[in-house]
Design a protein around this motif. Structure first.
Motif, PDB file in Angstrom:
ATOM      1  N   LEU A 286     -50.874  33.584  -6.457  1.00 16.75           N
ATOM      2  CA  LEU A 286     -49.884  34.662  -6.024  1.00 16.75           C
ATOM      3  C   LEU A 286     -50.468  36.019  -6.467  1.00 16.75           C
ATOM      4  O   LEU A 286     -51.227  36.396  -7.299  1.00 16.75           O
ATOM      5  CB  LEU A 286     -49.020  34.451  -7.477  1.00 16.75           C
ATOM      6  CG  LEU A 286     -47.746  35.392  -7.409  1.00 16.75           C
ATOM      7  CD1 LEU A 286     -46.742  35.407  -6.355  1.00 16.75           C
ATOM      8  CD2 LEU A 286     -47.052  35.121  -8.841  1.00 16.75           C
ATOM      9  N   VAL A 287     -50.462  36.775  -5.316  1.00 16.96           N
ATOM     10  CA  VAL A 287     -50.716  38.250  -5.438  1.00 16.96           C
ATOM     11  C   VAL A 287     -49.560  39.221  -5.139  1.00 16.96           C
ATOM     12  O   VAL A 287     -48.587  38.920  -4.190  1.00 16.96           O
ATOM     13  CB  VAL A 287     -51.919  38.459  -4.253  1.00 16.96           C
ATOM     14  CG1 VAL A 287     -52.422  39.813  -4.004  1.00 16.96           C
ATOM     15  CG2 VAL A 287     -52.970  37.512  -4.255  1.00 16.96           C
ATOM     16  N   ILE A 288     -49.460  39.991  -6.108  1.00 18.19           N
ATOM     17  CA  ILE A 288     -48.517  41.070  -5.897  1.00 18.19           C
ATOM     18  C   ILE A 288     -49.063  42.536  -5.802  1.00 18.19           C
ATOM     19  O   ILE A 288     -49.878  42.775  -6.612  1.00 18.19           O
ATOM     20  CB  ILE A 288     -47.484  40.985  -7.095  1.00 18.19           C
ATOM     21  CG1 ILE A 288     -46.998  39.728  -7.282  1.00 18.19           C
ATOM     22  CG2 ILE A 288     -46.685  42.206  -7.149  1.00 18.19           C
ATOM     23  CD1 ILE A 288     -46.215  39.273  -8.702  1.00 18.19           C
ATOM     24  N   GLU A 289     -49.024  43.125  -4.704  1.00 21.41           N
ATOM     25  CA  GLU A 289     -49.916  44.303  -4.607  1.00 21.41           C
ATOM     26  C   GLU A 289     -48.925  45.675  -3.964  1.00 21.41           C
ATOM     27  O   GLU A 289     -47.736  45.269  -3.266  1.00 21.41           O
ATOM     28  CB  GLU A 289     -50.834  44.073  -3.516  1.00 21.41           C
ATOM     29  CG  GLU A 289     -50.706  43.641  -2.103  1.00 21.41           C
ATOM     30  CD  GLU A 289     -51.850  43.151  -1.486  1.00 21.41           C
ATOM     31  OE1 GLU A 289     -53.009  43.726  -1.807  1.00 21.41           O
ATOM     32  OE2 GLU A 289     -51.787  42.319  -0.655  1.00 21.41           O
ATOM     33  N   ASP A 290     -49.455  46.827  -4.489  1.00 21.11           N
ATOM     34  CA  ASP A 290     -48.539  47.837  -3.954  1.00 21.11           C
ATOM     35  C   ASP A 290     -49.238  48.871  -3.320  1.00 21.11           C
ATOM     36  O   ASP A 290     -50.680  48.958  -3.756  1.00 21.11           O
ATOM     37  CB  ASP A 290     -47.779  48.443  -4.942  1.00 21.11           C
ATOM     38  CG  ASP A 290     -48.484  48.884  -6.228  1.00 21.11           C
ATOM     39  OD1 ASP A 290     -49.065  49.988  -6.120  1.00 21.11           O
ATOM     40  OD2 ASP A 290     -48.374  48.197  -7.179  1.00 21.11           O
ATOM     41  N   ASP A 291     -48.901  49.822  -2.680  1.00 20.58           N
ATOM     42  CA  ASP A 291     -49.825  50.995  -2.517  1.00 20.58           C
ATOM     43  C   ASP A 291     -49.397  52.304  -3.040  1.00 20.58           C
ATOM     44  O   ASP A 291     -49.743  53.565  -2.261  1.00 20.58           O
ATOM     45  CB  ASP A 291     -49.812  51.020  -0.780  1.00 20.58           C
ATOM     46  CG  ASP A 291     -48.205  51.693  -0.233  1.00 20.58           C
ATOM     47  OD1 ASP A 291     -47.423  51.888  -1.078  1.00 20.58           O
ATOM     48  OD2 ASP A 291     -48.181  52.269   0.777  1.00 20.58           O
ATOM     49  N   GLY A 292     -49.114  52.247  -4.111  1.00 16.19           N
ATOM     50  CA  GLY A 292     -48.716  53.430  -5.041  1.00 16.19           C
ATOM     51  C   GLY A 292     -49.916  53.938  -5.588  1.00 16.19           C
ATOM     52  O   GLY A 292     -50.856  54.119  -5.053  1.00 16.19           O
ATOM     53  N   ARG A 293     -49.652  54.712  -6.708  1.00 20.41           N
ATOM     54  CA  ARG A 293     -50.515  55.629  -7.325  1.00 20.41           C
ATOM     55  C   ARG A 293     -51.621  54.866  -8.116  1.00 20.41           C
ATOM     56  O   ARG A 293     -52.621  55.553  -8.410  1.00 20.41           O
ATOM     57  CB  ARG A 293     -49.790  56.726  -8.221  1.00 20.41           C
ATOM     58  CG  ARG A 293     -49.065  56.088  -9.391  1.00 20.41           C
ATOM     59  CD  ARG A 293     -48.595  57.083 -10.299  1.00 20.41           C
ATOM     60  NE  ARG A 293     -47.748  58.090  -9.930  1.00 20.41           N
ATOM     61  CZ  ARG A 293     -46.256  57.895 -10.055  1.00 20.41           C
ATOM     62  NH1 ARG A 293     -46.025  56.579 -10.649  1.00 20.41           N
ATOM     63  NH2 ARG A 293     -45.428  58.432  -9.597  1.00 20.41           N
ATOM     64  N   GLY A 294     -51.568  53.646  -8.658  1.00 17.58           N
ATOM     65  CA  GLY A 294     -52.314  52.764  -9.096  1.00 17.58           C
ATOM     66  C   GLY A 294     -52.331  53.028 -10.811  1.00 17.58           C
ATOM     67  O   GLY A 294     -51.673  53.928 -11.189  1.00 17.58           O
ATOM     68  N   VAL A 295     -53.238  52.399 -11.395  1.00 15.74           N
ATOM     69  CA  VAL A 295     -52.942  52.478 -12.759  1.00 15.74           C
ATOM     70  C   VAL A 295     -53.928  53.581 -13.307  1.00 15.74           C
ATOM     71  O   VAL A 295     -55.082  53.739 -12.861  1.00 15.74           O
ATOM     72  CB  VAL A 295     -53.418  51.096 -13.567  1.00 15.74           C
ATOM     73  CG1 VAL A 295     -53.543  51.278 -15.208  1.00 15.74           C
ATOM     74  CG2 VAL A 295     -52.807  50.061 -13.126  1.00 15.74           C
TER      75      VAL A 295
END
Lengths: 488, 125
Positions: A286-295
């Motif tokens: 299961l992969v959950i990814e976003d193109d946000g600001r990152g941690v």
């Protein structure tokens, strides 16, 4: 037109499976309120009636037709039928099974079809149409029954005893058997494998949840869910469900920037969240990814230093950041909101995943987003095997597919009588012997019937080196035997 | 006749016993409720194995004192018949039921059972 041999063989296999399901469903309908089973019975028999006509089994078609008459009466009576009626229905199932097995075009030698139909008509004539019980409306097709459960480690601890409880119950008689049945069923419901299927339907709610949350926060989100189908345990499904819930909410709340902020850094106004779930070799990934600001690793470091989790002279956290953000109560937010910030989510995600034997990894890039990867071992809940009915053993014995039937034991090789070695019979019974080998040892199954290949579902799984575990073949419970562990 | 203690069931109100010989005898008596199904199925499977091994051609099933039998239990008799019918013709054995006309369920059930294999099953009252 005469149906092809392949078509008839196919019909035969499907019809016998239908009859197995119907027989089990009939028992369920009589023993409890089970509307799903009632629907299944009528649907399966009607389908079988049509199929039998298509392949030229007019005798099966006729018995189906009479059986439908019986079932209509039963339905009108709310399935409150007497023993004679129950017996007639059961015998109709068996009679059809016999007709299905006979060779095409062969004479009905010894089978008295007109006599059998006459018996059913006699029952119908004697059965008054007045309902004795309430007629039930068709209920939901899926009823989920809640049962108390224990933790996975406790289940592993209890499993060997549960298997012994099954054997004792299955071999007992009279009042003792009734007592042990109650005990076995209680233990089985507590620790037995509960199956679930993960698919797009289970996770769709998180997509609409993400979009609603984005609207609430004044953000734009383009969420894509690409979810395959896999058989998992109920605990795994719960862990995946919780992980997607928390990680998608985190992505919307922490990761995806507001449109104006995204515009400033040259990103499109709508943030992307992608959820992928599917099988990779023997794993469910299961992969959950976003193109946000990152941690923000700087913020994580600062908080970790403040909490005393990291020495102040540590400059780079490296891979440690993941472990830190998964600590109970860890958050970089100054205040908790009703969405997040209590430092509970990631802790819960990781704990849930680890409990079902999985792993959680992540990679993050400043300004480019975060990707969480969960890998779970796919459970072997279903297996192919050889089933045997051994005289005096009141349940089927199954050996898994790694055991191959062989004509005779290798010269000089010791042969183990499985039923005897397990203590299921007191002495070796006579009858045809079937030999199986796994390449290193040979075992004997004394069974009047040749081995059939079956698909067994693991009900109570016991870790090696246990010699047996409990499986089900449709609705029949039995033992999966691991002869290589006998005597250990 | 040889007494076979392993081919027997003794329950609170049900009893099954077998006497092997050229004409084997299976006696069933009492009340065969659902708890009896599995033991009875195991007994019949065992009996079938013994009869085959001995080459027996006739079996009498005496149910004159069998007051009651659930449908699921009766199914074990049907399954037993299916085992016999699956044998090569020259290895099959005949089954003669001795029934009690005063027990109503026996009449219809046995008549229906005989429809499965008229060449192998006879019913006496």
């Amino acid at each position: 037109m005469i149906p092809s041999e392949d078509l008839v063989d196919q019909f035969r296999g499907v019809a016998l499976q239908r009859l197995d399901r119907v027989e089990a469903a009939w028992a369920a309908v009589l023993s409890s309120v089970d509307d799903h089973a009632a629907v299944l019975i009528h649907r399966e028999i009607h389908t079988l009636k049509g199929e039998s006509r298509m392949v030229g089994f007019s005798d099966v078609n006729l018995v189906c037709h009479k059986l439908e008459d019986l079932l209509e009466v039963a339905r009108a009576r709310g399935y409150a039928v007497d023993e004679d009626f129950d017996l007639a229905v059961n015998m109709a199932f068996r009679f059809m099974a016999m007709l299905v097995r006979k060779k095409v075009g062969s004479q009905l030698r010894g089978i008295d079809l007109p006599g059998f139909v006459k018996q059913i008509e006699g029952i119908l004539a004697e059965t008054k149409p007045t309902p004795r019980g309430p007629q039930r409306a068709t209920g939901p097709l899926l009823v989920r029954r809640a049962a108390p459960r224990v933790s996975i480690p406790m289940r592993a601890y209890l499993a060997p005893g549960a298997v012994d409880a099954f054997v004792e119950y299955a071999a007992a008689r009279g009042a003792r058997r009734d007592r042990l049945r109650v005990s076995w069923h209680a233990v089985r419901d507590l620790i037995g494998n509960q199956r679930a299927v993960i698919g797009a339907g289970q996770l769709a709610k998180h997509k609409s949840g993400a979009l609603a949350l984005a609207r609430e926060l004044g953000k734009q989100v383009d969420a894509t869910f690409d979810v395959g189908t896999a058989e998992v345990t109920a605990e795994m499904l719960d862990a995946i469900d919780a992980a997607v819930l928390h990680l998608v909410r985190n992505a919307v709340d922490h990761g995806i920037e507001a449109p104006d902020e995204r515009a400033r850094v040259g990103k499109p106004p709508a943030g992307k969240i992608r959820v992928r779930c599917g099988m990779v070799a023997e794993w469910l990934e299961l992969v959950i990814e976003d193109d946000g600001r990152g941690v923000s690793l700087a913020a994580v470091r600062e908080r970790a230093v403040a909490l005393g989790l990291v020495a102040s002279d540590v400059v780079e956290l490296g891979e440690r950041w993941l472990d830190l953000v998964c600590q109970p109560g860890f958050t970089t937010r100054a205040e908790a909101s009703d969405i997040s910030g209590r430092g509970v989510g990631l802790d819960a995600v990781r704990a849930g995943i680890m409990e079902v034997g999985g792993t959680l990894t992540a990679r993050t890039a400043d300004g480019a987003g975060t990707a969480w990867t969960i890998r779970l071992p796919l459970p072997e809940l279903t297996l192919q095997g050889h089933v045997f009915r051994v005289a005096f053993v009141p349940f089927p014995l199954v050996l898994d597919g790694s055991w191959k039937l062989c004509a005779a034991p290798v010269d000089g090789a010791s042969v183990v009588d499985v039923a005897l070695a397990l203590g299921l019979v007191e002495e070796s019974v006579g009858g045809p012997t079937h030999y199986l080998t796994n390449g290193t040892m040979t075992v004997a199954m004394l069974s009047d019937r040749a081995a059939a290949t079956v698909q067994a579902r693991r009900l109570v799984t016991v870790a090696a080196p246990s010699p047996y575990e409990v499986i089900t073949l449709d609705t029949v419970e039995g033992l999966l035997v691991h002869p290589q562990h006998l005597g250990k | 006749m040889v007494w076979e203690p392993s081919l027997a069931i003794r329950d609170l109100d049900f009893e099954a016993a077998v006497e092997l010989g050229p004409r084997a005898l299976l006696r069933l008596g009492g009340n065969a409720d659902s708890a009896i199904c599995d033991p009875l199925a195991a007994l019949l499977t065992g009996l079938h194995a013994r009869l085959r091994a001995a080459g027996t051609r006739d079996v009498v099933v005496d149910i004159r004192t069998l007051e009651f039998m659930t449908a699921s239990c009766f199914n074990t008799l049907v399954a037993w018949l299916a085992l016999i019918t699956e044998l090569p013709p020259d290895e099959r054995y005949r089954v003669q039921f001795e029934s009690n006309i005063a027990i109503p369920w026996q009449r219809r059930s046995l008549q229906t059972l005989a429809c499965f294999a008229t060449d192998l099953v006879t019913v006496e009252t």
